[in-house]
Design a protein around this motif. Structure first.
Motif, PDB file in Angstrom:
ATOM      1  N   ASP A 116     -39.256  31.017 -10.129  1.00  9.06           N
ATOM      2  CA  ASP A 116     -37.994  30.794  -9.425  1.00  9.06           C
ATOM      3  C   ASP A 116     -36.807  30.880 -10.385  1.00  9.06           C
ATOM      4  N   VAL A 117     -36.970  30.386 -11.609  1.00  9.67           N
ATOM      5  CA  VAL A 117     -35.885  30.448 -12.591  1.00  9.67           C
ATOM      6  C   VAL A 117     -35.577  31.897 -12.962  1.00  9.67           C
ATOM      7  N   SER A 118     -36.604  32.713 -13.094  1.00  5.52           N
ATOM      8  CA  SER A 118     -36.382  34.117 -13.440  1.00  5.52           C
ATOM      9  C   SER A 118     -35.623  34.840 -12.341  1.00  5.52           C
ATOM     10  N   LEU A 119     -35.932  34.550 -11.074  1.00  2.00           N
ATOM     11  CA  LEU A 119     -35.197  35.172  -9.966  1.00  2.00           C
ATOM     12  C   LEU A 119     -33.762  34.673  -9.903  1.00  2.00           C
ATOM     13  N   LEU A 120     -33.568  33.378 -10.115  1.00  2.00           N
ATOM     14  CA  LEU A 120     -32.229  32.798 -10.095  1.00  2.00           C
ATOM     15  C   LEU A 120     -31.360  33.409 -11.187  1.00  2.00           C
ATOM     16  N   GLY A 121     -31.901  33.485 -12.398  1.00  2.00           N
ATOM     17  CA  GLY A 121     -31.138  34.051 -13.506  1.00  2.00           C
ATOM     18  C   GLY A 121     -30.818  35.516 -13.290  1.00  2.00           C
ATOM     19  N   SER A 122     -31.783  36.262 -12.767  1.00  2.00           N
ATOM     20  CA  SER A 122     -31.562  37.693 -12.548  1.00  2.00           C
ATOM     21  C   SER A 122     -30.471  37.931 -11.516  1.00  2.00           C
ATOM     22  N   SER A 123     -30.547  37.220 -10.390  1.00  4.63           N
ATOM     23  CA  SER A 123     -29.574  37.466  -9.324  1.00  4.63           C
ATOM     24  C   SER A 123     -28.173  37.016  -9.726  1.00  4.63           C
ATOM     25  N   SER A 124     -28.055  35.891 -10.428  1.00  5.76           N
ATOM     26  CA  SER A 124     -26.727  35.413 -10.830  1.00  5.76           C
ATOM     27  C   SER A 124     -26.113  36.336 -11.881  1.00  5.76           C
ATOM     28  N   ALA A 163     -28.837  31.945  -3.975  1.00  6.24           N
ATOM     29  CA  ALA A 163     -28.008  31.027  -4.760  1.00  6.24           C
ATOM     30  C   ALA A 163     -27.359  31.744  -5.935  1.00  6.24           C
ATOM     31  N   GLY A 164     -28.137  32.527  -6.652  1.00  3.12           N
ATOM     32  CA  GLY A 164     -27.587  33.235  -7.798  1.00  3.12           C
ATOM     33  C   GLY A 164     -26.505  34.219  -7.403  1.00  3.12           C
ATOM     34  N   ALA A 165     -26.773  35.012  -6.377  1.00  2.00           N
ATOM     35  CA  ALA A 165     -25.810  36.034  -5.957  1.00  2.00           C
ATOM     36  C   ALA A 165     -24.552  35.424  -5.358  1.00  2.00           C
ATOM     37  N   ALA A 166     -24.710  34.389  -4.515  1.00  2.00           N
ATOM     38  CA  ALA A 166     -23.548  33.792  -3.846  1.00  2.00           C
ATOM     39  C   ALA A 166     -22.671  33.019  -4.822  1.00  2.00           C
ATOM     40  N   THR A 167     -23.268  32.354  -5.793  1.00  2.00           N
ATOM     41  CA  THR A 167     -22.488  31.556  -6.738  1.00  2.00           C
ATOM     42  C   THR A 167     -21.597  32.432  -7.604  1.00  2.00           C
ATOM     43  N   ALA A 168     -22.166  33.474  -8.173  1.00  2.00           N
ATOM     44  CA  ALA A 168     -21.353  34.385  -8.985  1.00  2.00           C
ATOM     45  C   ALA A 168     -20.293  35.076  -8.133  1.00  2.00           C
ATOM     46  N   HIS A 169     -20.630  35.323  -6.866  1.00  2.00           N
ATOM     47  CA  HIS A 169     -19.728  36.043  -5.966  1.00  2.00           C
ATOM     48  C   HIS A 169     -18.397  35.329  -5.765  1.00  2.00           C
ATOM     49  N   VAL A 170     -18.390  33.988  -5.821  1.00  2.00           N
ATOM     50  CA  VAL A 170     -17.143  33.267  -5.542  1.00  2.00           C
ATOM     51  C   VAL A 170     -16.514  32.600  -6.767  1.00  2.00           C
ATOM     52  N   PHE A 171     -17.240  32.562  -7.894  1.00  2.00           N
ATOM     53  CA  PHE A 171     -16.698  31.832  -9.041  1.00  2.00           C
ATOM     54  C   PHE A 171     -16.364  32.695 -10.259  1.00  2.00           C
ATOM     55  N   VAL A 172     -17.058  33.787 -10.470  1.00  2.00           N
ATOM     56  CA  VAL A 172     -16.995  34.467 -11.771  1.00  2.00           C
ATOM     57  C   VAL A 172     -16.426  35.883 -11.659  1.00  2.00           C
TER      58      VAL A 172
END
Length: 469
Positions: A116-124, A163-172
């Protein structure tokens, strides 16, 4: 998609009336009558259009139909080719074994217990230079492949990808939404990027924890979607690694899409500092367009699919056609959701809600978050909510006692809240992930709300401890 609202007739609370009619209609059609999503969304959009003829100046009865078609077309123009190519990429990577090869590479480095961490890191990471939808197109097949490999935890995998994709989408930045807000508010871009990364990190942890929590309570099965059956996925999952394509070839579709899109982002962002980049601008503009980049990525994935499965050209063509049929249905549903949101925006609901909140008298950061959040819930588009809130808050930045970048953060957080039926992203996650409406609400809708609230709280804490003003 940004849709400029028309002039609203001065009738008390008319945008709110329109919103409630739209809400009741979409719930009645999709939940109670269980109509196909495309039909329910289009009928809901037509219904909102009819109500707009009563309350919106210069919105003629003929517009109730034509505006829906126009908004649908504009949404399709933005997502049609990418979704169709994503369908080809997804099917090709899954059935060629490329997705499995990438998953095994992650597991070799981090171990199966950290999938799960690898998917989270990749998508973000990928979502910083690439649009949310492009990231989800590319990483969702890996989540499906990982589920086939492990035989469990699909709920967790789909949540962390989102989570990874949506978080970067609005903050970074340079993700377009926060980049545009930073520009509107004249916030220093370097500081905005730094604060975006600092804010996003604990938010990602919230997403990971929620994914693990909901995974223990909701077991989402692996269903047929993107024209790939569960049996085909499981067959590939059981193949020996030596019978799968190499790691570089397997990663090529993802790397090509990300590198091409990121190249244009870099050239556009650093052209003034490095004038020599102007010489490659025409090539970067063309290849960095998401339509072109994903098409090139799809060709690479499809070639590996043909070679790895030893298909004849006719068989290969038929398999790709099946993928395109699946992608067409997803594109239609996603564009219909965008059209429903656009007709709600035409009612003036954004300005109505924003003006109602402007004089409440609470702190500027919380006010900005509320404006973005309520506009997002009402009309669906995170980008439109961000820009609406930025436009309202821009004249007030002189009253801030903290760095303006914090205002960018809370606006991004607010605009991410409660993705539901009027958000094209909701339907994208549902269809590509192979979820039911109920499962999407329990995972994606709750996740976006948690990202929003945690982003606000983290920004408030950071701005109190480190105002940077």
């Amino acid at each position: 998609m940004l849709h400029t609202p028309l002039q609203v007739v001065d009738v008390a609370h008319s945008p709110l009336i329109t919103f409630l009619v739209g809400l009741l209609t979409v719930v009645a059609l999709l939940v109670w009558l269980d109509l196909p999503a495309f039909i329910g969304l289009i009928v809901s959009a037509f219904t909102v259009g009819v109500v707009n003829t009563v309350f919106v100046e210069d919105f003629a009865p003929a517009d109730a139909g034509s505006q829906v078609a126009t908004a649908f077309g504009e949404n399709m123009a933005g997502i049609g080719i990418p979704i169709l190519m994503a369908a080809v990429i997804g099917k090709s990577m899954l059935e060629s074994g490329a997705a499995q090869r990438i998953i095994r590479g992650f597991q070799n480095v981090l171990g199966k217990e950290n999938s799960d961490v690898s998917l989270l890191g990749s998508s973000s990471f990928l979502a910083i230079p690439v649009f949310f939808d492009s990231v989800f197109y590319l990483i969702a097949p890996l989540a499906r492949s990982m589920r086939a490999r492990l035989g469990r935890d699909y709920t967790l995998f789909i949540v962390v990808v989102g989570a990874g994709a949506a978080t970067a989408h609005v903050f970074v930045p340079p993700t377009p939404g926060p980049l545009a807000v930073a520009s509107d508010l004249e916030a220093d871009l370097g500081m905005t990027i730094a604060l975006g990364l600092v804010t996003a990190t604990p938010v990602l942890l919230v997403g990971l924890l929620y994914g693990r929590w909901i995974n223990a309570r909701l077991d989402i099965p692996l269903r047929d979607t993107m024209s790939t059956t569960t049996e085909e996925l499981e067959e590939v999952a059981n193949k020996s690694t030596r019978n799968l394509p190499g790691i570089l070839e397997s990663s090529a579709p993802v790397l090509l899409a990300v590198v091409l899109i990121a190249t244009w982002t870099i050239v556009d962002g650093f052209q003034e500092a490095i004038p020599a980049l102007a010489t490659i601008e025409p090539v970067a503009v063309f290849l960095g367009d998401k339509n072109v980049a994903l098409t090139i990525a799809a060709i690479a994935a499809a070639y590996t699919f043909m070679r790895q499965n030893d298909l004849s050209r006719n068989e290969w063509s038929e398999e790709l056609t099946e993928a395109l049929k699946s992608g067409g249905n997803i594109a239609a549903i996603t564009a219909a959701g965008g059209a429903f949101g656009a007709l709600l925006a035409d009612s003036g609901i954004g300005d109505y809600l924003a003006n109602g909140l402007e004089g409440i008298g609470i702190g500027l950061l919380v006010t900005a978050w509320l404006i973005a959040a309520i506009v997002r819930i009402a009309q669906g588009s995170a980008t439109a909510a961000m820009l609406t809130a930025a436009g309202i808050m821009a004249p007030l930045t002189g009253q801030l006692q903290v760095h303006t970048a914090y205002l960018v953060m809370v606006i991004g957080a607010g605009a991410n809240i409660f993705s539901w039926y009027n958000d094209s992203g909701f339907w994208l996650v549902k269809e590509i992930g192979g979820l039911t409406q109920g499962e999407t609400l329990k995972t994606w809708t709750v996740l976006t709300t948690l990202i929003s609230v945690s982003g606000l709280l983290i920004s408030l804490v950071l701005s109190t401890l480190f105002p940077l003003a």
